[in-house]
Design a protein around this motif. Structure first.
Motif, PDB file in Angstrom:
ATOM      1  N   UNK A   1       0.857  -1.187   0.000  1.00 46.94           N
ATOM      2  CA  UNK A   1       0.000   0.000   0.000  1.00 46.94           C
ATOM      3  C   UNK A   1       0.897   1.242   0.000  1.00 46.94           C
ATOM      4  N   UNK A   2       0.270   2.408  -0.136  1.00 47.04           N
ATOM      5  CA  UNK A   2       1.039   3.651  -0.084  1.00 47.04           C
ATOM      6  C   UNK A   2       1.516   3.949   1.337  1.00 47.04           C
ATOM      7  N   UNK A   3       0.619   3.785   2.312  1.00 48.31           N
ATOM      8  CA  UNK A   3       0.947   4.104   3.705  1.00 48.31           C
ATOM      9  C   UNK A   3       0.476   2.977   4.610  1.00 48.31           C
ATOM     10  N   UNK A   4       1.376   2.477   5.435  1.00 44.94           N
ATOM     11  CA  UNK A   4       1.032   1.495   6.460  1.00 44.94           C
ATOM     12  C   UNK A   4       0.970   2.210   7.801  1.00 44.94           C
ATOM     13  N   UNK A   5      -0.063   1.941   8.569  1.00 42.88           N
ATOM     14  CA  UNK A   5      -0.271   2.597   9.861  1.00 42.88           C
ATOM     15  C   UNK A   5      -0.321   1.529  10.941  1.00 42.88           C
ATOM     16  N   UNK A   6       0.595   1.598  11.889  1.00 43.96           N
ATOM     17  CA  UNK A   6       0.632   0.636  12.988  1.00 43.96           C
ATOM     18  C   UNK A   6      -0.118   1.243  14.161  1.00 43.96           C
ATOM     19  N   UNK A   7      -1.253   0.658  14.520  1.00 39.35           N
ATOM     20  CA  UNK A   7      -2.039   1.151  15.643  1.00 39.35           C
ATOM     21  C   UNK A   7      -3.401   1.641  15.216  1.00 39.35           C
ATOM     22  N   UNK A   8      -4.445   1.081  15.849  1.00 37.26           N
ATOM     23  CA  UNK A   8      -5.812   1.420  15.485  1.00 37.26           C
ATOM     24  C   UNK A   8      -6.534   2.242  16.532  1.00 37.26           C
ATOM     25  N   UNK A   9      -5.860   3.289  17.050  1.00 38.19           N
ATOM     26  CA  UNK A   9      -6.498   4.243  17.942  1.00 38.19           C
ATOM     27  C   UNK A   9      -6.901   5.486  17.181  1.00 38.19           C
ATOM     28  N   UNK A  10      -7.117   6.592  17.891  1.00 33.27           N
ATOM     29  CA  UNK A  10      -7.607   7.793  17.223  1.00 33.27           C
ATOM     30  C   UNK A  10      -6.623   8.316  16.194  1.00 33.27           C
ATOM     31  N   UNK A  11      -5.318   8.243  16.457  1.00 36.92           N
ATOM     32  CA  UNK A  11      -4.344   8.742  15.485  1.00 36.92           C
ATOM     33  C   UNK A  11      -4.334   7.885  14.233  1.00 36.92           C
ATOM     34  N   UNK A  12      -4.292   6.562  14.411  1.00 33.54           N
ATOM     35  CA  UNK A  12      -4.244   5.675  13.263  1.00 33.54           C
ATOM     36  C   UNK A  12      -5.486   5.748  12.402  1.00 33.54           C
ATOM     37  N   UNK A  13      -6.659   5.709  13.043  1.00 33.76           N
ATOM     38  CA  UNK A  13      -7.910   5.734  12.288  1.00 33.76           C
ATOM     39  C   UNK A  13      -8.120   7.082  11.617  1.00 33.76           C
ATOM     40  N   UNK A  14      -7.842   8.186  12.323  1.00 35.22           N
ATOM     41  CA  UNK A  14      -8.030   9.505  11.715  1.00 35.22           C
ATOM     42  C   UNK A  14      -7.035   9.727  10.583  1.00 35.22           C
ATOM     43  N   UNK A  15      -5.793   9.300  10.759  1.00 35.92           N
ATOM     44  CA  UNK A  15      -4.799   9.432   9.687  1.00 35.92           C
ATOM     45  C   UNK A  15      -5.243   8.670   8.448  1.00 35.92           C
ATOM     46  N   UNK A  16      -5.686   7.435   8.648  1.00 36.49           N
ATOM     47  CA  UNK A  16      -6.144   6.624   7.515  1.00 36.49           C
ATOM     48  C   UNK A  16      -7.333   7.278   6.831  1.00 36.49           C
ATOM     49  N   UNK A  17      -8.254   7.816   7.615  1.00 34.88           N
ATOM     50  CA  UNK A  17      -9.439   8.475   7.067  1.00 34.88           C
ATOM     51  C   UNK A  17      -9.037   9.687   6.212  1.00 34.88           C
ATOM     52  N   UNK A  18      -8.155  10.537   6.737  1.00 32.56           N
ATOM     53  CA  UNK A  18      -7.741  11.728   5.999  1.00 32.56           C
ATOM     54  C   UNK A  18      -6.947  11.373   4.746  1.00 32.56           C
ATOM     55  N   UNK A  19      -6.097  10.363   4.832  1.00 33.95           N
ATOM     56  CA  UNK A  19      -5.333   9.938   3.660  1.00 33.95           C
ATOM     57  C   UNK A  19      -6.237   9.323   2.598  1.00 33.95           C
ATOM     58  N   UNK A  20      -7.230   8.542   3.014  1.00 36.57           N
ATOM     59  CA  UNK A  20      -8.144   7.927   2.045  1.00 36.57           C
ATOM     60  C   UNK A  20      -8.931   8.991   1.288  1.00 36.57           C
ATOM     61  N   UNK A  21      -9.221  10.113   1.962  1.00 39.41           N
ATOM     62  CA  UNK A  21      -9.944  11.200   1.292  1.00 39.41           C
ATOM     63  C   UNK A  21      -9.181  11.736   0.095  1.00 39.41           C
ATOM     64  N   UNK A  22      -7.861  11.600   0.099  1.00 39.92           N
ATOM     65  CA  UNK A  22      -7.035  12.101  -1.002  1.00 39.92           C
ATOM     66  C   UNK A  22      -6.693  11.010  -2.007  1.00 39.92           C
ATOM     67  N   UNK A  23      -7.225   9.807  -1.812  1.00 43.04           N
ATOM     68  CA  UNK A  23      -6.982   8.715  -2.741  1.00 43.04           C
ATOM     69  C   UNK A  23      -5.767   7.866  -2.435  1.00 43.04           C
ATOM     70  N   UNK A  24      -5.138   8.075  -1.289  1.00 46.61           N
ATOM     71  CA  UNK A  24      -3.967   7.289  -0.905  1.00 46.61           C
ATOM     72  C   UNK A  24      -4.420   5.930  -0.386  1.00 46.61           C
ATOM     73  N   UNK A  25      -3.738   4.857  -0.782  1.00 41.82           N
ATOM     74  CA  UNK A  25      -4.072   3.530  -0.261  1.00 41.82           C
ATOM     75  C   UNK A  25      -3.392   3.334   1.094  1.00 41.82           C
ATOM     76  N   UNK A  26      -4.137   2.770   2.040  1.00 36.30           N
ATOM     77  CA  UNK A  26      -3.634   2.638   3.410  1.00 36.30           C
ATOM     78  C   UNK A  26      -3.978   1.261   3.965  1.00 36.30           C
ATOM     79  N   UNK A  27      -3.187   0.837   4.941  1.00 37.85           N
ATOM     80  CA  UNK A  27      -3.486  -0.370   5.706  1.00 37.85           C
ATOM     81  C   UNK A  27      -3.229  -0.072   7.177  1.00 37.85           C
TER      82      UNK A  27
END
Length: 499
Positions: free
Chosen positions: A37-63
């Motif tokens: 993927x474009x960005x891998x995020x370790x951790x599913x708390x507020x930072x991880x979920x919000x980061x993934x949400x904001x990145x997905x809005x721009x079309x970036x693939x995330x895990x």
């Protein structure tokens, strides 16, 4: 669920966070094997979920990779205040890191409140979001002056702060700082809704997948117990970072435990969120529930591993709650563990200056709802190559060291005067003292191309001779091509006034 210990004290209510108990548990799959993927995020708390949400809005693939279930750790056990009021912090920040960085901290947290509200309104998320004032109150006369100092400091930074004397609390207080335009919500209702928006079209959430290590430098590989995730960029959004290079971050952080009770009281709870200025910490806020208004009684924090037996901390909170309210029942008790930075400022950004693809966010010091959102905003901007005005104050590589200049070297600058003081060919500081005696010490390098500015005594401005950028005496941009103000430069022995 009741728990009894050797003293006979019975822990009250369910041993569960109200936020977790009142939302459906997630059931995302484990990592099925190697992916990219474009960005891998370790951790599913507020930072991880919000980061993934904001990145997905721009079309970036995330895990998003979570060792257990998302939103059940620190985020699932929060007090859930959405506030830029983080105890008595702003007077101290101005003194320790300077007015410029203190304002970055203030502006970023106030912006996080606005961003959360924007998301709630735009996606129509039912998460009990409501505006509430936030108060820090003096519980003793000894703290009264600190309250006044904090009001002045916060107002000087543009925060919605004011002094309030009498509070509608069932005990005596000695003045308080009131922050308006603050908020509260149900964090899991909010973040579970964001998680649903991440899934699909290049967005993935993998639970029960433990990150074991990080390798490479672009692309980067997250090694997990279920396979490898290869990505251009990696965000460590865990409570405590799992990878520390070159081994210095762990020295800047420690863990702290806090305790919470969910209680129903006979009296109506006043409008607002409240926390005291002393130790032990006592925090109060209410939460609408199906049974009526529940009061969250939070505090009794201590460094992990150094406190009393757990039941004693719950008993202290319960005794205090019953001493000020007629408690009808206590339905929940839970604890949480937060990461505390040594200088009271979170670490958000590149792990090291040369780590172009490895980012982290940690050290939210029990204010994770806004700080976690700030982190997501900064990291998203940085990964996408966008400017962000708050990077400097949160830089994980900050040294905290003052410039080699001392107060003695600049003590001759009188009110209304400005000058550049140089030492050798590379060290310089721009100094201005306003008519009230407030001192501003700035890096004289223009934010456009790095040329040194000079003091314009007639206009009381800092002017760049290279390309015409101009700044007011405090270092704020008044004429382009520069778009950011001059950076603060700390001076040894400096004791700035907060206003």
């Amino acid at each position: 669920m009741l728990g009894r210990n050797e003293t006979g004290y019975t822990l009250p209510g369910k041993a569960e966070s109200y936020w977790v108990e009142t939302t459906q548990e997630s059931n995302y799959p484990a990592l099925p094997g190697d992916i990219r993927v474009d960005v891998a995020i370790i951790g599913g708390g507020i930072t991880g979920i919000t980061s993934a949400f904001l990145l997905r809005e721009t079309g970036v693939s995330v895990a998003v990779i979570e060792a257990d279930r998302i939103l059940r750790g620190t985020t699932g056990n929060t007090t859930a205040k959405i506030t830029s009021q983080h105890g008595l912090i702003y007077n101290r920040l101005i003194s320790e890191v300077g007015r410029g960085q203190a304002k970055q901290y203030a502006d970023s947290n106030q912006a996080a409140i606005d961003r959360i509200e924007f998301i709630v309104r735009s996606w129509d998320i039912d998460c009990d979001f409501s505006h509430k004032p936030a108060y820090v109150y003096a519980g003793s006369e000894a703290s009264a002056q600190k309250i006044l100092d904090e009001v002045r400091a916060a107002r000087s930074l543009g925060l919605p702060a004011s002094f309030e004397g009498d509070l509608p609390l069932p005990f005596k207080t000695f003045g308080s700082v009131r922050f308006s335009h603050q908020a509260q919500f149900h964090p899991r209702k909010y973040l579970c809704a964001l998680a649903k928006e991440i899934e699909g079209g290049g967005g993935h959430i993998y639970e029960k997948t433990r990150a074991l290590g990080i390798e490479g430098g672009g692309p980067v590989i997250v090694k997990t117990d279920r396979g490898n995730v290869t990505a251009e960029n990696i965000i460590q959004a865990t409570n405590f970072p799992i990878v520390d290079r070159p081994g210095e971050l762990f020295k800047k952080l420690h863990q702290s435990m806090s305790y919470a009770l969910g209680a129903y009281i006979e009296e109506p709870f006043p409008e607002g969120m409240f926390i005291n200025a002393e130790e032990p910490v006592r925090s109060l806020r209410s939460q609408p529930t199906e049974k009526g208004e529940m009061v969250l009684v939070v505090g009794d924090g201590h460094p992990t591993g150094q406190g009393n037996p757990t039941h004693e901390h719950y008993r202290h909170l319960e005794d205090w709650a019953r001493s000020i309210y007629k408690v009808r029942s206590i339905d929940y008790h839970w604890l949480t563990e937060d990461v505390m930075p040594e200088d009271n400022i979170p670490l958000i950004g590149r792990l090291t200056p040369d780590s172009e693809h490895l980012y982290l966010a940690t050290g939210f010091k029990k204010w994770g709802m806004t700080e976690g959102t700030v982190a997501a905003m900064i990291l998203t901007d940085t990964i996408l190559g966008r400017d962000n005005p708050w990077i400097e104050v949160y830089d994980p590589s900050r040294s905290g060291q003052a410039s080699p200049f001392s107060m003695e070297e600049i003590s001759g600058i009188g009110p209304g005067q400005g000058t550049i003081i140089e030492r050798g060919e590379e060290e310089a500081v721009a100094v201005y003292r306003d008519p009230q005696g407030v001192l501003y010490t700035l890096n004289p390098a223009c934010r456009h191309m790095g040329c040194f500015v000079s003091w314009n005594d007639a206009e009381k401005t800092w002017d760049c001779l290279c390309h015409g950028s101009r700044y007011n005496a405090r270092g704020e941009v008044i004429q382009s091509p520069a778009v950011y103000g001059l950076l603060e430069k700390k001076v040894r022995g400096e004791n700035r006034k907060p206003y």
